[in-house]
Write a protein that holds these residues in place. Structure first.
Motif, PDB file in Angstrom:
ATOM      1  N   GLU A   1     -57.449  44.820  11.221  1.00 50.51           N
ATOM      2  CA  GLU A   1     -57.361  43.433  11.366  1.00 50.51           C
ATOM      3  C   GLU A   1     -56.752  42.759  10.130  1.00 50.51           C
ATOM      4  O   GLU A   1     -56.511  41.936  10.255  1.00 50.51           O
TER       5      GLU A   1
ATOM      6  N   GLY B   1     -51.523  40.029  11.410  1.00 50.44           N
ATOM      7  CA  GLY B   1     -51.238  38.749  12.070  1.00 50.44           C
ATOM      8  C   GLY B   1     -50.784  38.617  13.552  1.00 50.44           C
ATOM      9  O   GLY B   1     -50.113  39.936  14.326  1.00 50.44           O
ATOM     10  N   ASP B   2     -51.300  37.551  14.427  1.00 45.69           N
ATOM     11  CA  ASP B   2     -51.125  37.564  15.865  1.00 45.69           C
ATOM     12  C   ASP B   2     -49.779  38.108  15.982  1.00 45.69           C
ATOM     13  O   ASP B   2     -49.388  38.667  17.234  1.00 45.69           O
ATOM     14  N   ALA B   3     -49.013  37.123  15.498  1.00 43.14           N
ATOM     15  CA  ALA B   3     -47.323  36.566  15.728  1.00 43.14           C
ATOM     16  C   ALA B   3     -47.013  38.486  15.271  1.00 43.14           C
ATOM     17  O   ALA B   3     -45.795  38.926  15.553  1.00 43.14           O
TER      18      ALA B   3
ATOM     19  N   ALA C   1     -48.184  41.224  15.183  1.00 37.87           N
ATOM     20  CA  ALA C   1     -49.023  42.513  16.558  1.00 37.87           C
ATOM     21  C   ALA C   1     -48.337  41.739  17.872  1.00 37.87           C
ATOM     22  O   ALA C   1     -47.380  42.912  17.882  1.00 37.87           O
ATOM     23  N   ARG C   2     -48.171  40.758  17.960  1.00 34.66           N
ATOM     24  CA  ARG C   2     -46.768  40.459  18.865  1.00 34.66           C
ATOM     25  C   ARG C   2     -45.526  41.489  19.048  1.00 34.66           C
ATOM     26  O   ARG C   2     -45.165  41.793  20.470  1.00 34.66           O
TER      27      ARG C   2
END
Ligand SMILES: NC(=O)c1ccc[n+]([C@@H]2O[C@H](COP(=O)([O-])OP(=O)(O)OC[C@H]3O[C@@H](n4cnc5c(N)ncnc54)[C@H](OP(=O)(O)O)[C@@H]3O)[C@@H](O)[C@H]2O)c1
Length: 274
Positions: A96, A99-101, A103-104
């Motif tokens: 959790e 962050g999205d950035a 993880a990508r």
């Protein structure tokens, strides 16, 4: 296998395992195309080994740069015998927390970078009807614990695609080995991306982080030993699909695999009812 010099295509060659592998291959007389984001990090090896080392600046996220690297390798050495998909880094934090950035970004290098290298090198290996692909995984390619969810997700992804890949390319004379080292003394831990902490994960993720911080030198493999094992694997007549490097890695994966088998057994009645 033949005693002739091999040509290697190694990503992430400036440091850690990639650098040790590059050096070990060059030392025994093989050719190496070494991909590096900062190619000047290999200047000392270029001086030492001359024309058997081709240094190519390439970020594995840049498909065009990787394709150019392959082209230059074939122009220089005429073939590629071993592809070492080694470049990668870790992201530490609860699933959790990442962050999205973040993880990508870790997927961009650890998974899409691997795919860029495969798409660029496989046409050469297929045309040769030979080659050996070393897929850089980890103890975290089959097991995970708090804090390594995103890193493990990238390595599980590499292992999944490699299982299919191995079966697809075996009839074409190409071998695939998934490499699963234990903790190794490299810059890996200092290059980790770390997610912003949430206090609810202090008892799990932060406890693991502290335990990792308390590891001592004996808890880490020597990158030179990893390189030596890989040289042995590419020289052997039979290539394993998976190669655990270090007993700690093998035992973590064994525990995880046994837990999966137990789940299958314990849910067998539910499974069979569907
Ligand atoms: N060390 C361990 O405990 C351990 C255990 C199991 C598996 N592994 C795996 O082993 C591989 C090598 O790691 P290492 O331990 O040798 O760590 P390292 O010393 O940090 O080396 C990682 C290498 O990957 C390169 N790299 C990272 N992102 C890249 C990108 N986007 N494009 C091109 N190159 C990139 C780095 O280049 P820069 O110098 O330009 O950043 C560096 O040369 C990784 O895939 C890692 O997951 C490591």
């Amino acid at each position: 296998m033949t005693d002739e010099a091999k040509t290697w295509f190694i990503t992430g060659a400036t440091s850690g395992i990639g650098r040790e592998l590059t050096t070990a291959a060059l030392r025994r007389g093989d050719n190496v195309a070494a991909l590096a984001r900062k190619a000047d990090g290999l200047d000392d090896l270029a001086r030492r080994f001359g024309t058997t080392l081709l240094t190519v600046p390439a970020d594995v996220r840049d498909e065009a740069a990787v394709q150019t690297a392959v082209q230059r390798t074939v122009e220089t050495f005429g073939r590629i015998d071993v592809v070492a998909n080694n470049a990668g880094y870790g992201l530490f934090g609860a699933v959790e927390e990442a962050g999205d950035a973040q993880a990508r970004a870790v997927f961009d290098t650890n998974v899409f970078g691997v795919l860029n290298v495969l798409r660029a090198t496989l046409p050469v290996l297929r045309a040769q009807r030979s080659g050996h692909i070393l897929q850089g995984s980890s103890v975290y390619g089959q097991s995970a614990h708090p804090g390594v969810g995103l890193l493990s997700a990238t390595k599980y992804a590499v292992e999944g695609l490699s299982d299919a890949l191995a079966a697809e390319v075996a009839p074409l004379g190409i071998r695939v080995t998934i490499v699963q080292p234990r903790f190794t003394a490299t810059g890996f831990l200092s290059n980790l991306d770390v997610a912003t902490a949430k206090p609810d994960y202090d008892g799990t993720v932060r406890a693991v982080q502290q335990a990792i911080g308390e590891l001592t030198a004996t808890d880490f493999a020597d990158a030179g030993d990893i390189a030596a094992a890989l040289l042995g694997v590419v020289d052997a007549d039979a290539a394993p699909l998976r190669l655990a490097l270090g007993t700690a890695s093998a035992e973590s994966m064994r525990t995880a695999l046994q837990a999966r088998l137990r789940d299958l057994d314990e849910t067998a009645a539910v499974t069979a009812a569907v």
